[in-house]
Enzyme design. Structure first.
Site, PDB file in Angstrom:
ATOM      1  N   GLN A   1     -41.654 -42.119  24.772  1.00 35.68           N
ATOM      2  CA  GLN A   1     -40.693 -41.651  23.777  1.00 35.68           C
ATOM      3  C   GLN A   1     -39.364 -41.190  24.371  1.00 35.68           C
ATOM      4  O   GLN A   1     -38.341 -41.255  23.695  1.00 35.68           O
ATOM      5  CB  GLN A   1     -41.317 -40.497  22.969  1.00 35.68           C
ATOM      6  CG  GLN A   1     -42.459 -40.948  22.080  1.00 35.68           C
ATOM      7  CD  GLN A   1     -43.114 -39.774  21.363  1.00 35.68           C
ATOM      8  OE1 GLN A   1     -43.026 -38.645  21.825  1.00 35.68           O
ATOM      9  NE2 GLN A   1     -43.783 -40.068  20.258  1.00 35.68           N
TER      10      GLN A   1
ATOM     11  N   ASP B   1     -46.011 -32.001  24.949  1.00 38.32           N
ATOM     12  CA  ASP B   1     -45.397 -32.974  24.050  1.00 38.32           C
ATOM     13  C   ASP B   1     -43.941 -33.224  24.437  1.00 38.32           C
ATOM     14  O   ASP B   1     -43.169 -32.293  24.677  1.00 38.32           O
ATOM     15  CB  ASP B   1     -45.488 -32.460  22.605  1.00 38.32           C
ATOM     16  CG  ASP B   1     -45.073 -33.516  21.608  1.00 38.32           C
ATOM     17  OD1 ASP B   1     -45.140 -34.717  21.957  1.00 38.32           O
ATOM     18  OD2 ASP B   1     -44.674 -33.149  20.487  1.00 38.32           O
TER      19      ASP B   1
ATOM     20  N   CYS C   1     -53.195 -38.817  22.932  1.00 35.86           N
ATOM     21  CA  CYS C   1     -52.538 -37.501  23.116  1.00 35.86           C
ATOM     22  C   CYS C   1     -52.502 -36.851  21.745  1.00 35.86           C
ATOM     23  O   CYS C   1     -53.557 -36.701  21.130  1.00 35.86           O
ATOM     24  CB  CYS C   1     -51.152 -37.669  23.747  1.00 35.86           C
ATOM     25  SG  CYS C   1     -50.078 -38.841  22.904  1.00 35.86           S
ATOM     26  N   SER C   2     -51.321 -36.514  21.258  1.00 39.13           N
ATOM     27  CA  SER C   2     -51.229 -35.963  19.913  1.00 39.13           C
ATOM     28  C   SER C   2     -50.932 -37.068  18.915  1.00 39.13           C
ATOM     29  O   SER C   2     -51.682 -37.277  17.966  1.00 39.13           O
ATOM     30  CB  SER C   2     -50.143 -34.878  19.837  1.00 39.13           C
ATOM     31  OG  SER C   2     -50.053 -34.355  18.536  1.00 39.13           O
ATOM     32  N   ASP C   3     -49.827 -37.807  19.132  1.00 39.25           N
ATOM     33  CA  ASP C   3     -49.480 -38.900  18.232  1.00 39.25           C
ATOM     34  C   ASP C   3     -49.906 -40.258  18.763  1.00 39.25           C
ATOM     35  O   ASP C   3     -49.756 -41.268  18.082  1.00 39.25           O
ATOM     36  CB  ASP C   3     -47.978 -38.909  17.951  1.00 39.25           C
ATOM     37  CG  ASP C   3     -47.154 -38.973  19.223  1.00 39.25           C
ATOM     38  OD1 ASP C   3     -47.750 -39.106  20.306  1.00 39.25           O
ATOM     39  OD2 ASP C   3     -45.917 -38.856  19.137  1.00 39.25           O
ATOM     40  N   GLY C   4     -50.405 -40.306  20.029  1.00 37.71           N
ATOM     41  CA  GLY C   4     -50.879 -41.560  20.602  1.00 37.71           C
ATOM     42  C   GLY C   4     -49.771 -42.493  21.005  1.00 37.71           C
ATOM     43  O   GLY C   4     -50.005 -43.715  21.075  1.00 37.71           O
ATOM     44  N   ALA C   5     -48.554 -41.983  21.337  1.00 34.06           N
ATOM     45  CA  ALA C   5     -47.445 -42.868  21.682  1.00 34.06           C
ATOM     46  C   ALA C   5     -46.696 -42.394  22.920  1.00 34.06           C
ATOM     47  O   ALA C   5     -46.537 -43.159  23.877  1.00 34.06           O
ATOM     48  CB  ALA C   5     -46.480 -42.992  20.505  1.00 34.06           C
ATOM     49  N   GLY C   6     -46.220 -41.161  22.942  1.00 32.62           N
ATOM     50  CA  GLY C   6     -45.379 -40.693  24.036  1.00 32.62           C
ATOM     51  C   GLY C   6     -46.124 -40.581  25.348  1.00 32.62           C
ATOM     52  O   GLY C   6     -45.913 -41.366  26.288  1.00 32.62           O
ATOM     53  N   ARG C   7     -47.011 -39.613  25.454  1.00 32.25           N
ATOM     54  CA  ARG C   7     -47.780 -39.420  26.675  1.00 32.25           C
ATOM     55  C   ARG C   7     -48.784 -40.554  26.900  1.00 32.25           C
ATOM     56  O   ARG C   7     -49.003 -41.002  28.047  1.00 32.25           O
ATOM     57  CB  ARG C   7     -48.490 -38.062  26.616  1.00 32.25           C
ATOM     58  CG  ARG C   7     -47.539 -36.890  26.760  1.00 32.25           C
ATOM     59  CD  ARG C   7     -48.190 -35.570  26.379  1.00 32.25           C
ATOM     60  NE  ARG C   7     -48.293 -35.400  24.922  1.00 32.25           N
ATOM     61  CZ  ARG C   7     -48.730 -34.298  24.326  1.00 32.25           C
ATOM     62  NH1 ARG C   7     -49.121 -33.270  25.078  1.00 32.25           N
ATOM     63  NH2 ARG C   7     -48.783 -34.220  23.020  1.00 32.25           N
TER      64      ARG C   7
END
Length: 1013
Positions: free
Chosen positions: A988, A911, A943-949
């Site tokens: 991000q 993350d 990914c986890s939040d669906g934005a950064g990675r």
């Protein structure tokens, strides 16, 4: 007849007033000035504080102003210990008034050191020895008086019944009178005084051996038969009492006044002697108590005493008929009488007679004989004559004692010239000394102190002088230690205080080793002065200060604090930091030893070298041990990881059920049958494919037995990019990466970018908030995936997923979504089914540092049912350490339709971070595109939040796809703004944006190498 007359004489003479026992006080009432508050709580009252007097502690009213410390010698310490043992054995505690009285009398003999304030910088000058001598004489006289009253109490009771005794009648009248104000703490009766006085108050002499019948106990515990003297005939006792009664009846009453000799006067004493806090330089003058008992008797009283002595001298025959016990009692009474007279004469004058100009102790008896302390010469002459009469009577009594073989009482040795000897021994057997004590040095001192009160020989012609000489010969001889003294020491006994010291073979010296080698002499002396200042001692106490290399040595001389060399060494260790700060030297070692041993102290350099060598050795061993442990740990981890990998691969190779394999192969054949057959193929398919695979970690592994060949078709990558365009894009990317300022400004502009429209009202609804993993990443209302509410288990169309459009706004290329939650797993599989997706890209591990990043939304083995969707795990293939591939069999139970779904799981991207190498992610992307090629459905990326990675991966893939299709211009920043218009928070961090540029440049370089030159 002689014994009652002596008792009457004792009542008439004014000896020094004995300290009266405190009157009975209720046990619960707190008396001021109580002792023992350091040893027992609750002694002091609410308005009192416990002041440390160096022994037991004393209560003083707040604010405490009288600060002093007792100077306790070894002999005095032994005496205090014996007194406490006797009190404890009798059952007394610190709460008892009797204990307070006894211990207060014991401490009265000790010299004191007065302090200006509790934290005085130096000790005040101790009180003069004459005060202690005065109290010592008072105690010895009081001891004789107490014993006499105990032994002859029945005679006094008999005398109290005689009607002709005017003197004793006056005594009873004095007892019946009310107490005067201020005297309520003291008894007005002889019997009450005796009942409150114990043998414990007066310790026996050093050589005394108490008989068993005189064990410590109060008079109230004795039986009447023990108090009665053992006489041979009761008739003789009545004759004696009658004679004494007749003599008392003939005596006229004395007029009251300053010289009154009533028994009431004998028992009067002030409640507390005032003790002003004087400056150490001013001699202390102690005021006399109320009704000063030290005043000499009047001339008329002296004449009557003189007549009484003559009466006793005329009756030698009757005296020779007395029993041993009566003779012993007479001897004690005479001893107490003489001591009281000696003491009265010695303390009659002001402090100048007792204290010399230098502050030393004056010879009290000599001062008395010189007449310096008597204001009235006539009274002095009467006392001298009376004293001589007592001497002659004592000589006669001594002869009687010699005839009867009577032994002197331990508490009464004093016929005219009392000789007291104190022994102080600090010898111990060699075997009892520990090695540490031998190192510290033990002062081997054997001293004998003789204190002899000399009375000047006055000329007289009475016949009793010779008899007195005989009495001196009958006194107990000197002890063996006394006889072993040198002749010179025995001859000098009359000079005052004699000290014979047997020095040790080699005197112990203290030493302090510093870090400065050599140490300068002035620095050594300054260090010793700092130690003396710390201990509040004069610098002259430290003698023979020498410097030996880095060490300074010294000897500690005699001092009033009784501080030894070992005490100085211990204080130096305890205050090491303070001494180092004061002197500027670092103290390395302290100790006590002989001078010969100190010369062989090891040089400090050698000690430091050895210390450094030991430290380096330990550090080296620790490093070697750490390397070995780390190597073993790494080996174990690698071995275990390889073992787990082999087990997993072998597990994946096992054939599942025949039904699942057959169904999966049938689905693959159906998929190939629906593919259009006329897809154009590029001319350089194999070359580009081989170049693209050069970034992989090794040769491409073949699909597992659980995978179908149709799932891994080797269709070539279609690329329409020419060489000039590729080099131009590559130079642009390299310039972008090298110019950090340009990259920084570009990222700042991206952070300030705001998407329009950006409303997220649906995601913020109350029923939809629990479906969001992160409130910072919510779907826009205009760009979100809509589920069919009638098929949803929650009857809602919301899921946190955003469609990402590329060039065709009608068909999204990607669906960026968050990692499924336990409550949204069914919604996730519904989205997969309704959007027609066959590829899932997962870019996060399930857990990072104990924090859940994504729910385990697939079965580990077999199948799981999520609402109406059944998911069956077909295969799981590990391509490398960074990613693996899973194949699922998805079935809709409502329609009984089936579909294959492939999941690509990248494991080494955490993350808000970037992968360790762009090469592994590019290889992962190639595997994804090979599986997806020819599909028109979107790729689900999460990914986890669906934005950064997820945003970083989509940005890289979208830019590379544009270049592969022959785009002439590439603007990565504009592409990212296009992504953020559809989902917030895509890419991000600046590191993720820089990583995207690096990955694009590396892939362009690989494509250029694959193109024909």
């Amino acid at each position: 007849m002689a014994l009652p007359l002596l008792l009457l004489l004792l009542l008439l003479l004014p000896p020094r007033v004995l300290p009266a026992a405190p009157s009975s006080v209720p046990h619960g009432r707190q008396l001021p000035g109580r002792l023992g508050c350091l040893l027992e709580e609750g002694l002091c009252g609410a308005s009192e504080a416990c002041v440390n007097d160096g022994v037991f502690g004393r209560c003083q009213k707040v604010p405490a102003m009288d600060f002093y410390r007792y100077e306790v010698s070894p002999v005095a310490l032994q005496r205090l210990r014996v007194a406490l043992q006797k009190l404890s054995g009798t059952g007394f505690t610190w709460q008892d008034d009797y204990t307070q009285y006894v211990m207060d009398q014991e401490l009265a003999d000790l010299p004191k050191t007065y302090l200006r304030h509790p934290e005085a910088s130096g000790p005040a000058r101790p009180s003069k020895h004459s005060i202690g001598s005065e109290r010592r004489y008072s105690q010895e006289g009081g001891a004789a008086l107490a014993k006499a009253f105990r032994r002859h109490l029945p005679f006094l009771e008999a005398l109290s019944q005689a009607p002709a005794s005017d003197a004793l009648a006056r005594t009873r009248m004095a007892q019946d009178r009310p107490r005067a104000e201020g005297d309520d703490r003291f008894s007005k009766s002889i019997l009450t005084y005796v009942a409150h006085t114990s043998v414990l108050t007066y310790p026996p002499g050093p050589q005394a051996q108490l008989p068993e019948d005189l064990l410590p106990r109060t008079l109230s515990q004795l039986q009447p038969d023990e108090l009665s003297p053992k006489v041979d005939s009761s008739v003789e006792r009545h004759h004696l009492m009658a004679a004494l009664s007749a003599y008392a009846a003939q005596r006229p009453p004395a007029p009251p006044g300053k010289g009154s000799l009533e028994p009431q006067y004998l028992l009067r004493a002030p409640s507390r002697m005032p003790r002003p806090l004087l400056s150490p330089a001013v001699p202390q003058k102690w005021p006399s108590p109320l009704g000063d008992p030290e005043d000499p008797p009047s001339t008329g009283e002296g004449a009557r005493i003189h007549t009484l002595l003559k009466d006793l001298q005329r009756q030698p025959a009757e005296a020779r008929g007395l029993s041993d016990l009566e003779l012993d009692s007479m001897a004690e009474l005479m001893a107490g009488l003489m001591q009281g007279m000696d003491h009265r004469g010695a303390l009659g004058g002001p402090g100048k007679a007792a204290l010399g100009e230098s502050g030393e102790q004056a010879d009290g008896p000599k001062a008395a004989l010189r007449g310096e302390s008597f204001p009235d010469d006539g009274v002095q002459d009467d006392d001298d004559r009376l004293y001589q009469e007592v001497h002659r009577l004592s000589a006669t009594l001594g002869g009687l004692l010699q005839d009867h073989g009577s032994r002197l009482s331990p508490g009464a040795l004093p016929f005219a010239k009392p000789l007291k000897m104190e022994r102080k021994k600090s010898e111990r057997p060699e075997a009892s000394l520990s090695s540490e004590e031998e190192t510290a040095g033990v002062e081997n001192v054997k001293s004998q102190t003789y204190s002899k009160d000399l009375l000047g020989q006055q000329p007289h012609s009475e016949p009793g002088a010779g008899a007195f000489g005989e009495l001196q010969n009958q006194m107990p001889g000197p002890s063996e230690e006394e006889q072993s003294l040198p002749a010179g020491a025995q001859e000098a006994l009359g000079d005052g205080l004699q000290l014979e010291v047997k020095p040790s073979e080699e005197e112990a010296r203290g030493y302090i080793v510093t870090d400065r080698d050599p140490l300068r002499p002035e620095e050594g002396r300054q260090l010793v002065e700092d130690v003396a200042r710390l201990l509040q001692m004069p610098s002259s106490t430290f003698a023979d200060v020498e410097v030996l290399g880095p060490a300074v040595t010294f000897k500690v001389g005699a001092n009033v604090q009784n501080v030894t060399t070992a005490d100085v060494e211990k204080a130096t260790v305890d205050n090491k930091d303070k001494l180092e700060e004061t002197s500027g030297l670092k103290i390395l070692q302290t100790g006590v030893g002989s001078k010969s041993k100190l010369k062989f102290l090891p040089p400090q350099a050698e000690q430091e070298d050895s210390t450094k060598f030991i430290a380096l050795t330990l550090v080296s061993l620790a490093c070697i041990l750490g390397v070995l442990l780390a190597s073993g740990l790494i080996y174990c981890l690698r071995h275990s990881s390889q073992h787990r990998l082999k087990e997993k691969l072998s597990g994946l190779g096992r054939d599942p059920g025949a039904d699942a394999t057959a169904a999966y192969q049938e689905l693959c054949r159906q998929r190939m049958a629906t593919r259009p057959p006329d897809r154009p193929e590029g001319p350089h398919t194999s070359r580009i494919s081989s170049v693209s695979s050069q970034f992989s970690d090794g040769p491409m592994p073949s699909p597992s037995a659980r995978s179908s060949a149709s799932s891994w078709s080797e269709e070539p990558v279609q690329s329409n990019m020419d060489i000039s365009t590729g080099h131009m894009i590559l130079s642009y990317m390299e310039d972008h990466l090298k110019n950090k300022n340009r990259l920084e400004k570009e990222w700042e502009a991206l952070c300030a970018y705001q998407a329009e429209p950006n409303s997220s009202l649906v995601a913020q609804k109350e029923e939809n908030v629990p479906k969001n993993r992160s409130l910072a990443v919510l779907t826009y209302d205009h760009s979100r995936v809509l589920l069919k509410a009638e098929n949803s288990h929650s009857h809602s169309d919301y899921i946190n997923a955003s469609p990402i459009m590329d060039h065709d706004p009608r068909n999204p290329a990607y669906i960026a979504t968050q990692g499924p939650l336990p409550a949204t797993v069914a919604d996730f599989w519904q989205m997969v089914w309704e959007s027609g997706c066959v590829v899932i890209v997962m870019l996060t591990p399930l857990t990072e540092n104990g924090v859940r990043q994504c729910y385990h939304y697939w079965p580990d083995e077999g199948s799981n049912l999520y609402h109406i969707y059944e998911v069956n795990l077909v295969s799981e293939h590990i391509w490398c350490e960074d990613f693996l591939v899973r194949s699922f069999y998805l079935k809709n139970l409502q329609t009984n339709e089936t579909r294959t779904v492939t999941q690509f799981h990248f494991l080494s991207w955490y993350d808000r971070g970037v992968p360790s190498s762009s090469r592994s992610l590019l290889d992962f992307r190639r595997k994804v595109n090979k599986c997806y090629r020819g599909r028109s459905c979107p790729i689900i990326v999460h990914c986890s939040d669906g934005a950064g990675r997820s945003g970083t991966y989509v940005l890289i893939d979208m830019v590379l796809n544009k270049m592969a299709k022959g785009a002439k211009e590439i603007d990565i920043a504009a592409t990212l703004e296009h992504l953020r218009d559809q989902r917030p928070g895509m890419v991000q961090t600046k590191e993720q944006f820089e990583f995207a540029l690096t990955a694009v440049a590396e892939e362009v370089n690989a494509i250029l190498k694959a193109l024909p030159q």
